[in-house]
Design an enzyme around this catalytic site. Structure first.
Site, PDB file in Angstrom:
ATOM      1  N   ARG A 170      34.420  28.046  37.441  1.00  0.00           N
ATOM      2  CA  ARG A 170      33.983  28.750  38.617  1.00  0.00           C
ATOM      3  C   ARG A 170      32.642  28.953  39.141  1.00  0.00           C
ATOM      4  O   ARG A 170      32.344  29.841  39.097  1.00  0.00           O
ATOM      5  CB  ARG A 170      35.123  29.838  39.716  1.00  0.00           C
ATOM      6  CG  ARG A 170      36.834  29.329  39.742  1.00  0.00           C
ATOM      7  CD  ARG A 170      36.009  28.614  41.579  1.00  0.00           C
ATOM      8  NE  ARG A 170      37.691  28.564  42.202  1.00  0.00           N
ATOM      9  CZ  ARG A 170      38.819  27.651  41.656  1.00  0.00           C
ATOM     10  NH1 ARG A 170      38.393  26.755  40.743  1.00  0.00           N
ATOM     11  NH2 ARG A 170      39.957  27.629  42.545  1.00  0.00           N
ATOM     12  N   SER A 244      40.953  32.288  47.196  1.00  0.00           N
ATOM     13  CA  SER A 244      40.273  33.581  46.411  1.00  0.00           C
ATOM     14  C   SER A 244      39.369  33.867  46.335  1.00  0.00           C
ATOM     15  O   SER A 244      38.103  33.700  46.349  1.00  0.00           O
ATOM     16  CB  SER A 244      40.457  32.793  45.418  1.00  0.00           C
ATOM     17  OG  SER A 244      41.608  31.658  44.807  1.00  0.00           O
ATOM     18  N   GLU A 340      35.230  35.725  43.728  1.00  0.00           N
ATOM     19  CA  GLU A 340      34.086  34.724  43.747  1.00  0.00           C
ATOM     20  C   GLU A 340      33.372  34.102  44.969  1.00  0.00           C
ATOM     21  O   GLU A 340      32.866  33.479  44.482  1.00  0.00           O
ATOM     22  CB  GLU A 340      35.761  33.736  44.120  1.00  0.00           C
ATOM     23  CG  GLU A 340      35.843  32.355  42.944  1.00  0.00           C
ATOM     24  CD  GLU A 340      36.402  30.332  44.128  1.00  0.00           C
ATOM     25  OE1 GLU A 340      35.719  30.075  43.493  1.00  0.00           O
ATOM     26  OE2 GLU A 340      36.815  31.273  44.537  1.00  0.00           O
TER      27      GLU A 340
HETATM   28  N1  EPU Z   1      50.348  35.644  42.454  1.00  0.00           N
HETATM   29  C1  EPU Z   1      51.206  36.593  43.006  1.00  0.00           C
HETATM   30  N2  EPU Z   1      50.904  37.176  43.723  1.00  0.00           N
HETATM   31  C2  EPU Z   1      50.845  36.207  45.187  1.00  0.00           C
HETATM   32  C3  EPU Z   1      50.205  35.456  45.220  1.00  0.00           C
HETATM   33  C4  EPU Z   1      50.775  34.704  43.518  1.00  0.00           C
HETATM   34  O1  EPU Z   1      51.863  37.935  42.101  1.00  0.00           O
HETATM   35  O2  EPU Z   1      50.832  36.529  46.256  1.00  0.00           O
HETATM   36  C5  EPU Z   1      50.755  34.653  41.131  1.00  0.00           C
HETATM   37  C6  EPU Z   1      52.409  33.845  40.739  1.00  0.00           C
HETATM   38  O3  EPU Z   1      52.833  34.085  39.151  1.00  0.00           O
HETATM   39  C7  EPU Z   1      51.208  32.146  40.613  1.00  0.00           C
HETATM   40  C8  EPU Z   1      50.038  32.482  40.462  1.00  0.00           C
HETATM   41  O4  EPU Z   1      49.591  34.120  40.577  1.00  0.00           O
HETATM   42  O5  EPU Z   1      52.427  31.714  39.867  1.00  0.00           O
HETATM   43  C9  EPU Z   1      48.811  32.381  40.395  1.00  0.00           C
HETATM   44  O6  EPU Z   1      49.355  31.776  41.939  1.00  0.00           O
HETATM   45  P1  EPU Z   1      48.445  30.471  42.928  1.00  0.00           P
HETATM   46  O7  EPU Z   1      49.063  29.016  41.959  1.00  0.00           O
HETATM   47  O8  EPU Z   1      48.429  30.580  44.082  1.00  0.00           O
HETATM   48  O9  EPU Z   1      47.412  29.838  42.036  1.00  0.00           O
HETATM   49  P2  EPU Z   1      45.855  31.163  42.341  1.00  0.00           P
HETATM   50  O10 EPU Z   1      45.681  31.540  40.115  1.00  0.00           O
HETATM   51  O11 EPU Z   1      45.667  32.406  42.424  1.00  0.00           O
HETATM   52  C10 EPU Z   1      44.139  29.554  41.872  1.00  0.00           C
HETATM   53  C11 EPU Z   1      42.547  29.227  42.572  1.00  0.00           C
HETATM   54  C12 EPU Z   1      43.109  28.906  44.233  1.00  0.00           C
HETATM   55  C13 EPU Z   1      43.533  27.492  43.838  1.00  0.00           C
HETATM   56  C14 EPU Z   1      44.902  27.312  43.166  1.00  0.00           C
HETATM   57  C15 EPU Z   1      45.806  26.908  42.420  1.00  0.00           C
HETATM   58  C16 EPU Z   1      41.267  30.826  41.719  1.00  0.00           C
HETATM   59  C17 EPU Z   1      40.350  31.872  41.824  1.00  0.00           C
HETATM   60  N3  EPU Z   1      42.427  30.431  42.604  1.00  0.00           N
HETATM   61  O12 EPU Z   1      45.273  30.776  42.836  1.00  0.00           O
HETATM   62  O13 EPU Z   1      41.555  28.371  44.279  1.00  0.00           O
HETATM   63  O14 EPU Z   1      43.767  26.941  45.173  1.00  0.00           O
HETATM   64  O15 EPU Z   1      45.072  28.321  41.796  1.00  0.00           O
HETATM   65  O16 EPU Z   1      45.565  25.824  42.134  1.00  0.00           O
HETATM   66  O17 EPU Z   1      40.761  30.328  40.855  1.00  0.00           O
HETATM   67  C18 EPU Z   1      39.994  29.344  45.405  1.00  0.00           C
HETATM   68  O18 EPU Z   1      38.981  29.350  44.647  1.00  0.00           O
HETATM   69  O19 EPU Z   1      39.422  30.133  47.447  1.00  0.00           O
HETATM   70  C19 EPU Z   1      41.518  29.268  45.491  1.00  0.00           C
HETATM   71  C20 EPU Z   1      42.279  28.869  46.623  1.00  0.00           C
END
Ligand code: EPU
Length: 344
Positions: A170, A244, A340
């Site tokens: 990012r 995010s 972000e």
């Molecule tokens: N999780 C929680 N609570 C929640 C949601 C998720 O505890 O409400 C935990 C779960 O354990 C899950 C982990 O967080 O396994 C990761 O969640 P997720 O796969 O949704 O990924 P993220 O790290 O929260 C990132 C990106 C997203 C992207 C997803 C999928 C960033 C800041 N965000 O989210 O990007 O879609 O991975 O690759 O890196 C964005 O940048 O706007 C965005 C949506």
């Protein structure tokens, strides 16, 4: 003061429909830019040249906490085309004003692979290099060949190679002061005709499995990513949000180990430099913020990392909620969360 024939200039413009949070904010001036010559002509007038400037793409990664007392530029550079092929590498040039998801779908329709994991990311092509968009195991940096920028101060247009873009999680050169006078006009993306699918993200494999797909095509991967996003993330077309709201924090291996000793369920992913990326969503949910609502500003009950506007939240209210979350996570885990989106 003279306005220009093709660089349509408007005064005192509502930005509410131009940011996916849907917050009410106004711009003193706004110009839609589809021609660099017109932009230079506009900025050659001293009055415009000295105004604070803000470049707005799809408005999907920005939070306005106040009005913008300056000139908002909306890049509307268009076009998607294959420019040349180099063995299996096919170069696509896309204008900054195109919709990112439209580019993903267009490239798949040309039989090109590489963008499938990045399906349905809101926003415009020109924003992709700024925060190095990434999802489901792939980042823009991996497909980027070069980025075309126009330097407003110098009046020159040039290409930055992928290396010159300084991509990281990012992050890119476009977020640094060096880029203060740059406007991204187009990107050059290197794709392939032969699919090299990236299915390392467990959630994506599970989605394909649930759809009974064992040997997916690139389009099927894009469809699965689309389904995943629609299920896991609040849809900005239905409820105001900017995806995010915080970056996943990166900490040293030692800090990650200590935190995981106390909280074994905390998800952490290794970074290329040996540090660890922690799940901000998990930290926020563990503090009890998921689904919280303060007036119309809220934390999504679908995904803890997404702040939502339930209707009439102001940018200042959303920002106050974001700061409350930052303080809570800092207090409970000693970890700093950084926003972000760009906060104005
Ligand atoms: N999780 C929680 N609570 C929640 C949601 C998720 O505890 O409400 C935990 C779960 O354990 C899950 C982990 O967080 O396994 C990761 O969640 P997720 O796969 O949704 O990924 P993220 O790290 O929260 C990132 C990106 C997203 C992207 C997803 C999928 C960033 C800041 N965000 O989210 O990007 O879609 O991975 O690759 O890196 C964005 O940048 O706007 C965005 C949506």
């Amino acid at each position: 003061m003279s306005s220009l024939p093709t660089c349509s200039l408007q005064y005192d413009v509502s930005l509410q429909a131009l940011n996916t949070f849907g917050v009410a904010a106004r711009a003193a001036m706004l110009a839609r830019v589809s021609d660099i010559g017109d932009l230079q002509a506009l900025l050659s007038q001293k009055h415009f040249a000295n105004l604070p400037r803000l470049i707005l793409g799809g408005g999907s990664n920005i939070l306005f906490t106040r009005d913008f007392d300056g000139l908002v530029l909306l890049p509307e550079f268009r076009g998607m085309a294959i420019t040349h092929e180099d063995g299996d590498r096919v170069h696509v040039r896309a204008g900054a004003g195109e919709s990112w998801d439209a580019l993903v779908r267009w490239s798949l329709a040309q039989g090109l692979c590489g963008l499938e994991n990045l399906a349905l990311i809101p926003g415009h092509v020109g924003a992709a290099p700024i925060q190095n968009i990434g999802a489901y195991g792939v980042e823009f940096a991996e497909v980027c060949a070069s980025v075309e920028i126009h330097d407003i101060a110098l009046g020159t247009t040039r290409l930055l190679s992928r290396e010159q873009c300084g991509f990281a999680y990012r992050q890119s050169i476009f977020k640094t002061p060096e880029a203060a006078n740059w406007i991204v006009t187009a990107v050059d993306i290197a794709l392939t005709r032969q699919a090299r699918l990236r299915l390392d993200y467990a959630g994506l494999r599970e989605q394909l499995h649930a759809q009974d797909i064992t040997t997916p095509t690139a389009t099927e991967v894009a469809d699965a990513v689309t389904q995943l996003r629609l299920r896991k993330l609040p849809n900005p077309a239905l409820i105001g949000n900017a995806g995010s709201f915080f970056k996943n924090p990166i900490v040293t291996n030692t800090v990650a180990k200590q935190l995981q000793l106390q909280h074994p369920a905390l998800p952490a992913w290794p970074m290329p430099d040996g540090q660890k990326k922690l799940s901000a969503a998990w930290l926020i949910e563990s503090c009890g913020f998921k689904g919280l609502r303060d007036g119309d500003a809220g934390v999504s009950s679908q995904h803890a990392l997404v702040l939502v506007n339930h209707g009439a939240a102001s940018g200042a209210q959303l920002w106050a909620l974001a700061q409350r979350i930052q303080a809570g996570v800092q207090q409970q885990f000693g970890v700093q969360l950084l926003p972000e989106p760009m906060v104005i």
